[in-house]
Enzyme design. Structure first.
Site, PDB file in Angstrom:
ATOM      1  N   PRO A  74      -4.637   8.884   7.830  1.00  0.00           N
ATOM      2  CG  PRO A  74      -2.833   9.523   6.470  1.00  0.00           C
ATOM      3  CD  PRO A  74      -4.318   9.697   6.649  1.00  0.00           C
ATOM      4  CE  LYS A 184      -5.478  -0.240  15.630  1.00  0.00           C
ATOM      5  NZ  LYS A 184      -5.412  -1.197  14.577  1.00  0.00           N
TER       6      LYS A 184
HETATM    7  P1  NAD Z   1      -2.475   5.195   3.978  1.00  0.00           P
HETATM    8  O1  NAD Z   1      -1.410   6.211   4.221  1.00  0.00           O
HETATM    9  O2  NAD Z   1      -2.218   4.078   3.043  1.00  0.00           O
HETATM   10  O3  NAD Z   1      -3.813   5.935   3.457  1.00  0.00           O
HETATM   11  C1  NAD Z   1      -4.275   7.160   3.909  1.00  0.00           C
HETATM   12  C2  NAD Z   1      -4.946   7.880   2.761  1.00  0.00           C
HETATM   13  O4  NAD Z   1      -5.464   9.123   3.250  1.00  0.00           O
HETATM   14  C3  NAD Z   1      -3.991   8.211   1.603  1.00  0.00           C
HETATM   15  O5  NAD Z   1      -4.545   7.734   0.390  1.00  0.00           O
HETATM   16  C4  NAD Z   1      -3.903   9.737   1.643  1.00  0.00           C
HETATM   17  O6  NAD Z   1      -3.739  10.326   0.345  1.00  0.00           O
HETATM   18  C5  NAD Z   1      -5.239  10.096   2.244  1.00  0.00           C
HETATM   19  N1  NAD Z   1      -5.265  11.432   2.859  1.00  0.00           N
HETATM   20  C6  NAD Z   1      -4.377  11.995   3.706  1.00  0.00           C
HETATM   21  N2  NAD Z   1      -4.769  13.236   4.047  1.00  0.00           N
HETATM   22  C7  NAD Z   1      -5.937  13.464   3.401  1.00  0.00           C
HETATM   23  C8  NAD Z   1      -6.820  14.556   3.332  1.00  0.00           C
HETATM   24  N3  NAD Z   1      -6.584  15.689   4.003  1.00  0.00           N
HETATM   25  N4  NAD Z   1      -7.912  14.440   2.548  1.00  0.00           N
HETATM   26  C9  NAD Z   1      -8.155  13.289   1.868  1.00  0.00           C
HETATM   27  N5  NAD Z   1      -7.343  12.224   1.875  1.00  0.00           N
HETATM   28  C10 NAD Z   1      -6.252  12.314   2.642  1.00  0.00           C
HETATM   29  O7  NAD Z   1      -2.883   4.653   5.427  1.00  0.00           O
HETATM   30  P2  NAD Z   1      -3.605   3.264   5.755  1.00  0.00           P
HETATM   31  O8  NAD Z   1      -2.578   2.189   5.890  1.00  0.00           O
HETATM   32  O9  NAD Z   1      -4.749   3.090   4.824  1.00  0.00           O
HETATM   33  O10 NAD Z   1      -4.123   3.546   7.242  1.00  0.00           O
HETATM   34  C11 NAD Z   1      -5.268   4.355   7.491  1.00  0.00           C
HETATM   35  C12 NAD Z   1      -5.584   4.305   8.971  1.00  0.00           C
HETATM   36  O11 NAD Z   1      -5.825   2.947   9.361  1.00  0.00           O
HETATM   37  C13 NAD Z   1      -4.438   4.803   9.874  1.00  0.00           C
HETATM   38  O12 NAD Z   1      -4.982   5.554  10.914  1.00  0.00           O
HETATM   39  C14 NAD Z   1      -3.773   3.524  10.353  1.00  0.00           C
HETATM   40  O13 NAD Z   1      -3.163   3.700  11.628  1.00  0.00           O
HETATM   41  C15 NAD Z   1      -4.981   2.593  10.437  1.00  0.00           C
HETATM   42  N6  NAD Z   1      -4.666   1.166  10.307  1.00  0.00           N
HETATM   43  C16 NAD Z   1      -3.807   0.736   9.330  1.00  0.00           C
HETATM   44  C17 NAD Z   1      -3.533  -0.624   9.218  1.00  0.00           C
HETATM   45  C18 NAD Z   1      -2.594  -1.143   8.144  1.00  0.00           C
HETATM   46  O14 NAD Z   1      -2.223  -2.322   8.205  1.00  0.00           O
HETATM   47  N7  NAD Z   1      -2.231  -0.339   7.151  1.00  0.00           N
HETATM   48  C19 NAD Z   1      -4.155  -1.539  10.088  1.00  0.00           C
HETATM   49  C20 NAD Z   1      -5.062  -1.076  11.040  1.00  0.00           C
HETATM   50  C21 NAD Z   1      -5.313   0.288  11.132  1.00  0.00           C
END
Ligand code: NAD
Length: 311
Positions: A74, A184
């Site tokens: 995240p 980005k």
């Molecule tokens: P999300 O919250 O769905 O997933 C994050 C995952 O990380 C979760 O499964 C969580 O359990 C895990 N996590 C958190 N802390 C952890 C730790 N200490 N150890 C192991 N796992 C851990 O987030 P997302 O939507 O998949 O986004 C991920 C990244 O991608 C972010 O930085 C976001 O800004 C970026 N992003 C997201 C999108 C989108 O549309 N969702 C688009 C582009 C970029």
């Protein structure tokens, strides 16, 4: 290739599944046991090999015999904990176990300064680190059509291309470590501002009585044309298959946009770069989120300007 994949959320889950489809062997870790089990099952279903995807007990365990480590988390604090271990327990972090020379790829969206600091820590023990944030959303992650904006040396970029191609369509070298994040956050800054601009123009036109379809047609063939107007128009009924056509569900959430705007504004502060419109856009999305719309697509900001609740 043996890949450690850490962070199996909305983006990381489908990205890891595409690596499985490409034939890689994965050791995966996430705080969510359900997410881990889903990936292990995907490996089994793909190849019938229960070992294609293995569950790891910690980030360090995932990385111990990896040939490449990918993180998709995240925010910066999560990347830091995963690489360096939680406070007082560095042995649980990736850097405690990853073999020397193995490259690390962080695909999370975080600030360039943290990436560069973590890259120096990794380099001190012989591991190159690239930042590779993505655009394309969950749809692109599932379809394997993401754009990767990569910050790395030219040699590291060339080395990582085959892995990234398993998850994306456009793999772009943006410069040295941290420059992927710079690309980005600059893109999303402009996107946030342009969406507010289009929302203002469409709202003004509708209030003054022009047919929104006609106005959109003019914008899209005139100097006001931009992606927010011609591909993702926020005015309901102007375009099919966009969040505005379905009550602003799906798409790119207001709170995710707020996160990226926060990164852009903070990075700007560090280099004394004024962002008058970026700061204003952040405040507008903050107000909209505060009113309870943080999960709606960011194009719903037009509803705030119109003084209406989402349909
Ligand atoms: P999300 O919250 O769905 O997933 C994050 C995952 O990380 C979760 O499964 C969580 O359990 C895990 N996590 C958190 N802390 C952890 C730790 N200490 N150890 C192991 N796992 C851990 O987030 P997302 O939507 O998949 O986004 C991920 C990244 O991608 C972010 O930085 C976001 O800004 C970026 N992003 C997201 C999108 C989108 O549309 N969702 C688009 C582009 C970029």
């Amino acid at each position: 290739m043996r890949i450690a994949f850490i962070g199996l959320g909305h983006m990381g889950g489908p990205m890891a599944r595409n690596l499985v489809k490409a034939g890689h062997r994965l050791r995966v870790f996430d705080l969510s046991a359900e997410a881990v089990q889903g990936l292990v099952a995907a490996g089994d279903a793909h190849s019938g090999d229960t070992q294609q995807v293995q569950a790891a007990a910690s980030p360090a365990d995932a990385a111990r015999d990896a040939e490449c480590v990918i993180t998709m988390l995240p925010a910066a604090r999560h990347v830091e904990v995963v690489l360096c271990g939680p406070d007082g327990d560095p042995a649980r972090g990736v850097l405690a176990s990853v073999p020397r020379g193995v490259p690390l790829i962080d695909c999370s969206t975080i600030d360039p300064a943290t990436v560069q600091r973590l890259a120096r820590l990794a380099a001190a023990q012989g591991n190159p680190l690239a930042d590779a944030p993505v655009s394309g959303g969950t749809g692109g992650a599932t379809a394997g059509t993401l754009t990767f904006m990569v910050g790395a040396t030219p040699e590291l970029f060339a080395q990582l291309q085959p892995v990234l191609q398993g998850m994306g369509q456009h793999i772009v070298h943006c410069g040295a470590t941290g420059m992927g994040q710079v690309a980005k956050i600059c893109n999303n800054l402009l996107l946030a501002v342009s969406m507010v601009g289009v929302a203002e123009a469409m709202s003004l036109g509708a209030s003054l009585g022009i047919d929104p379809q006609v106005l959109a047609g003019i914008l899209n063939t005139s100097s006001g044309r931009c992606w927010s107007a011609d591909t993702y128009n926020p005015y309901p009924g102007v375009m099919p298959n966009v969040p505005a056509a379905r009550g602003y569900s799906g798409g790119f959430g207001v709170d995710l946009m707020l996160k990226d705007l926060g990164l852009a504004n903070e990075a700007a502060r560090q280099v004394h770069q004024p962002l008058p419109l970026g700061a204003q856009a952040l405040q507008l999305y903050e107000m909209w989120s505060r009113q309870g719309h943080g999960q709606l697509d960011f194009s719903s900001i037009i509803r705030m300007l119109q003084g209406q609740r989402p349909a």
